[in-house]
Design a protein around this motif. Structure first.
Motif, PDB file in Angstrom:
ATOM      1  N   UNK A 312       0.973  -1.220  -0.077  1.00  0.00           N
ATOM      2  CA  UNK A 312       0.010  -0.038   0.103  1.00  0.00           C
ATOM      3  C   UNK A 312       0.736   1.262  -0.149  1.00  0.00           C
ATOM      4  N   UNK A 313       0.991   1.827  -1.180  1.00  0.00           N
ATOM      5  CA  UNK A 313       1.822   3.099  -1.150  1.00  0.00           C
ATOM      6  C   UNK A 313       1.153   4.378  -0.180  1.00  0.00           C
ATOM      7  N   UNK A 314      -0.068   4.244  -0.430  1.00  0.00           N
ATOM      8  CA  UNK A 314      -0.886   5.287   0.352  1.00  0.00           C
ATOM      9  C   UNK A 314      -0.667   5.397   1.779  1.00  0.00           C
ATOM     10  N   UNK A 315      -0.412   4.248   2.421  1.00  0.00           N
ATOM     11  CA  UNK A 315       0.121   4.307   3.712  1.00  0.00           C
ATOM     12  C   UNK A 315       1.301   5.130   4.061  1.00  0.00           C
ATOM     13  N   UNK A 316       2.261   4.964   3.252  1.00  0.00           N
ATOM     14  CA  UNK A 316       3.813   5.625   3.437  1.00  0.00           C
ATOM     15  C   UNK A 316       3.246   6.734   3.104  1.00  0.00           C
ATOM     16  N   UNK A 317       2.725   7.345   2.054  1.00  0.00           N
ATOM     17  CA  UNK A 317       2.523   8.686   1.700  1.00  0.00           C
ATOM     18  C   UNK A 317       1.823   9.582   2.634  1.00  0.00           C
ATOM     19  N   UNK A 318       0.711   8.857   3.426  1.00  0.00           N
ATOM     20  CA  UNK A 318       0.171   9.535   4.469  1.00  0.00           C
ATOM     21  C   UNK A 318       0.924   9.928   5.557  1.00  0.00           C
ATOM     22  N   UNK A 319       2.030   8.761   6.006  1.00  0.00           N
ATOM     23  CA  UNK A 319       2.849   9.032   6.841  1.00  0.00           C
ATOM     24  C   UNK A 319       3.832  10.206   6.665  1.00  0.00           C
ATOM     25  N   UNK A 320       4.338  10.180   5.465  1.00  0.00           N
ATOM     26  CA  UNK A 320       5.265  11.447   5.180  1.00  0.00           C
ATOM     27  C   UNK A 320       4.528  12.718   5.317  1.00  0.00           C
ATOM     28  N   UNK A 345      15.966   6.078  -1.875  1.00  0.00           N
ATOM     29  CA  UNK A 345      15.545   5.618  -3.185  1.00  0.00           C
ATOM     30  C   UNK A 345      17.037   5.161  -3.885  1.00  0.00           C
ATOM     31  N   UNK A 346      18.066   6.198  -3.617  1.00  0.00           N
ATOM     32  CA  UNK A 346      19.332   5.636  -4.302  1.00  0.00           C
ATOM     33  C   UNK A 346      19.935   4.204  -3.427  1.00  0.00           C
ATOM     34  N   UNK A 347      19.695   4.246  -2.195  1.00  0.00           N
ATOM     35  CA  UNK A 347      20.124   2.986  -1.724  1.00  0.00           C
ATOM     36  C   UNK A 347      19.438   1.851  -1.905  1.00  0.00           C
ATOM     37  N   UNK A 348      18.258   1.879  -2.303  1.00  0.00           N
ATOM     38  CA  UNK A 348      17.240   1.049  -2.608  1.00  0.00           C
ATOM     39  C   UNK A 348      17.076   0.853  -4.148  1.00  0.00           C
ATOM     40  N   UNK A 349      17.730   1.078  -4.907  1.00  0.00           N
ATOM     41  CA  UNK A 349      17.806   1.226  -6.386  1.00  0.00           C
ATOM     42  C   UNK A 349      17.354  -0.207  -6.990  1.00  0.00           C
ATOM     43  N   UNK A 350      17.672  -1.328  -6.230  1.00  0.00           N
ATOM     44  CA  UNK A 350      17.270  -2.591  -6.974  1.00  0.00           C
ATOM     45  C   UNK A 350      15.949  -2.993  -6.387  1.00  0.00           C
ATOM     46  N   UNK A 351      15.160  -2.399  -5.470  1.00  0.00           N
ATOM     47  CA  UNK A 351      13.854  -2.616  -5.057  1.00  0.00           C
ATOM     48  C   UNK A 351      12.592  -1.862  -5.542  1.00  0.00           C
ATOM     49  N   UNK A 352      12.176  -2.377  -6.866  1.00  0.00           N
ATOM     50  CA  UNK A 352      11.425  -1.439  -7.385  1.00  0.00           C
ATOM     51  C   UNK A 352       9.942  -1.325  -6.718  1.00  0.00           C
ATOM     52  N   UNK A 353       9.666  -1.987  -5.890  1.00  0.00           N
ATOM     53  CA  UNK A 353       8.280  -1.787  -5.158  1.00  0.00           C
ATOM     54  C   UNK A 353       8.690  -0.439  -4.376  1.00  0.00           C
ATOM     55  N   UNK A 354       9.677  -0.809  -3.468  1.00  0.00           N
ATOM     56  CA  UNK A 354      10.201   0.202  -2.575  1.00  0.00           C
ATOM     57  C   UNK A 354      10.381   1.703  -3.289  1.00  0.00           C
ATOM     58  N   UNK A 355      11.156   1.553  -4.520  1.00  0.00           N
ATOM     59  CA  UNK A 355      11.125   2.905  -5.083  1.00  0.00           C
ATOM     60  C   UNK A 355       9.778   3.615  -5.452  1.00  0.00           C
ATOM     61  N   UNK A 356       8.788   2.680  -5.828  1.00  0.00           N
ATOM     62  CA  UNK A 356       7.284   3.452  -6.190  1.00  0.00           C
ATOM     63  C   UNK A 356       6.806   3.841  -4.969  1.00  0.00           C
ATOM     64  N   UNK A 357       6.988   3.433  -3.877  1.00  0.00           N
ATOM     65  CA  UNK A 357       6.526   3.625  -2.514  1.00  0.00           C
ATOM     66  C   UNK A 357       7.122   5.102  -2.214  1.00  0.00           C
ATOM     67  N   UNK A 358       8.275   5.137  -2.306  1.00  0.00           N
ATOM     68  CA  UNK A 358       9.153   6.346  -1.980  1.00  0.00           C
ATOM     69  C   UNK A 358       8.772   7.666  -2.846  1.00  0.00           C
ATOM     70  N   UNK A 360       5.902   7.934  -4.328  1.00  0.00           N
ATOM     71  CA  UNK A 360       4.474   8.441  -3.810  1.00  0.00           C
ATOM     72  C   UNK A 360       4.637   9.226  -2.466  1.00  0.00           C
ATOM     73  N   UNK A 361       5.657   8.991  -1.696  1.00  0.00           N
ATOM     74  CA  UNK A 361       5.923   9.711  -0.560  1.00  0.00           C
ATOM     75  C   UNK A 361       6.471  10.707  -1.090  1.00  0.00           C
ATOM     76  N   UNK A 362       7.575  11.155  -1.967  1.00  0.00           N
ATOM     77  CA  UNK A 362       7.814  12.524  -2.324  1.00  0.00           C
ATOM     78  C   UNK A 362       6.531  13.236  -3.010  1.00  0.00           C
ATOM     79  N   UNK A 363       5.808  12.470  -3.815  1.00  0.00           N
ATOM     80  CA  UNK A 363       4.577  13.278  -4.454  1.00  0.00           C
ATOM     81  C   UNK A 363       3.504  13.973  -3.391  1.00  0.00           C
TER      82      UNK A 363
END
Length: 377
Positions: A312-320, A345-358, A360-363
């Motif tokens: 759930x990307x929105x959970x992280x976005x709401x927290x941020x 995001x740079x540290x987790x460049x090999x984690x595509x789901x984590x990148x999408x969540x991050x 969404x948090x930036x958005x």
């Protein structure tokens, strides 16, 4: 990064209950104001007098619990979030509310004889916000249930051991903080494996219970009254015995959650080091500020992991977004958050789901340009 961030992740919704029309909103409203006046100055004696005085005047004990004490506890959280009270004041107010509940439970007006079955009420392991669960336990007791209240932070093995020793009809499991949801999932599955259905509640499960459904809880309730009504309506459905956690969350097969959780300490250290270059203001931080920043990073990684677990990307976005509001309320610039997410995001460049969540948090931190929006409409 921030220097005065929250001492804990948010309990996304305050503990509040609707006012019953039969009680009279003006009566309980005045009582809530009186109780707030007492707890806000840490006057335990006055707080208990308000609660017991209400019972003496014939106010229903359940209404005192849910329309007065719970309402005031909700205000405690709101005042802390707005930076109008500090952590010590919040803890003192909560402790006084808990003692007011204890005083109410011993009053003759609240004494009942069990006429129903047995319910175990507990908080998820790692969940220290015990008051919502305690309020539910007291309401169920008032309604004639035999209640085993286990309190805060109950490890799943101890909960299961208790169920083996007793004959509980159901478990009512409480959690206020979303980062406890993976642990809640394990507890739900463990209870169901021994044949005991689980009703869940608390802000962690979302205002609409979406995470209760996702984690395959047998029932969800938004508040204590609804929970008590649901249990009174009839037995919860018996859980199936072959249920596994991965059945609910097949996306966990990609191992992103597992790897990030397992390596969270090293990830926080790496981001902390890189952030000093990405956010030069950190170079002027004191030792205390640097310690707070490391704690903040750990919270962000913990919420990222939880969002990965739930998918759930929105959970992280709401927290941020919430974190930015808290920082602003405390006079701390939230400008450290975008570079923090970028470094992660740079540290987790090999984690595509984590990148999408991050992303969404930036958005969630990007202000809407209303002029542009209007020009497009």
């Amino acid at each position: 990064m921030s220097t005065r961030t929250p001492h804990r992740p948010p309990a996304t919704e305050p503990v509040t209950e609707p006012v019953e029309a039969t009680v009279g909103g003006s009566v309980v409203g005045r009582l809530a104001d009186e109780l707030w006046d007492a707890v806000s100055v840490a006057d335990e004696k006055a707080a208990v007098e308000v609660v017991l005085g209400a019972l003496e005047r014939g106010v229903d004990p359940e209404s005192v619990l849910l329309d007065v004490i719970a309402r005031v506890q909700g205000k405690v959280g709101e005042e802390w979030a707005a930076n109008r009270i500090g952590v010590a004041q919040e803890h003192a107010a909560t402790a006084i509310n808990e003692r007011a509940v204890a005083a109410l439970s011993r009053h003759p007006a609240a004494l009942t004889t069990p006429t129903r079955g047995r319910i175990t009420v507990a908080c998820v392991d790692g969940e220290w916000h015990a008051l919502p669960a305690r309020l539910l336990a007291e309401v169920l007791t008032l309604r004639g249930w035999r209640v085993d209240y286990l309190g805060a932070q109950v490890p799943a093995p101890h909960l299961i051991a208790h169920l083996h020793r007793t004959d509980s009809d159901a478990v009512a499991l409480s959690s206020s903080i979303a980062t406890r949801l993976p642990t809640a999932h394990a507890a739900i599955t463990a209870c169901q494996a021994v044949g005991v259905p689980v009703l869940v509640g608390g802000a962690a499960f979302g205002p609409d219970g979406r995470y209760a459904a996702l984690l395959d809880a047998d029932a969800w309730a938004p508040d204590a009254r609804t929970a008590a009504d649901r249990l009174a309506a009839g037995p919860l459905p018996r859980p199936r015995g072959d249920h596994q956690q991965l059945d609910d969350l097949p996306h966990l097969a990609d191992q992103e959650y597992t790897l990030i959780t397992r390596n969270s300490a090293s990830l926080v250290r790496g981001v902390f080091t890189a952030l000093q270059d990405a956010f030069p203001a950190m170079r002027t931080y004191s030792e205390v500020q640097l310690e707070r920043t490391a704690e903040d990073l750990a919270y962000i990684v913990e919420f990222l992991a939880t969002a990965l677990y739930l998918g759930d990307e929105e959970l992280f976005a709401g927290f941020i977004a919430w974190t930015a509001q808290i920082l602003t309320a405390r006079g701390v610039p939230a400008s450290s958050l975008p570079p923090t997410l970028a470094v992660l995001a740079r540290e987790l460049k090999d984690f595509p789901r984590a990148i999408r969540i991050l992303e969404r948090g930036a958005e969630a931190l990007t202000p809407v340009d209303h002029r542009t929006a209007e020009s497009r409409s």
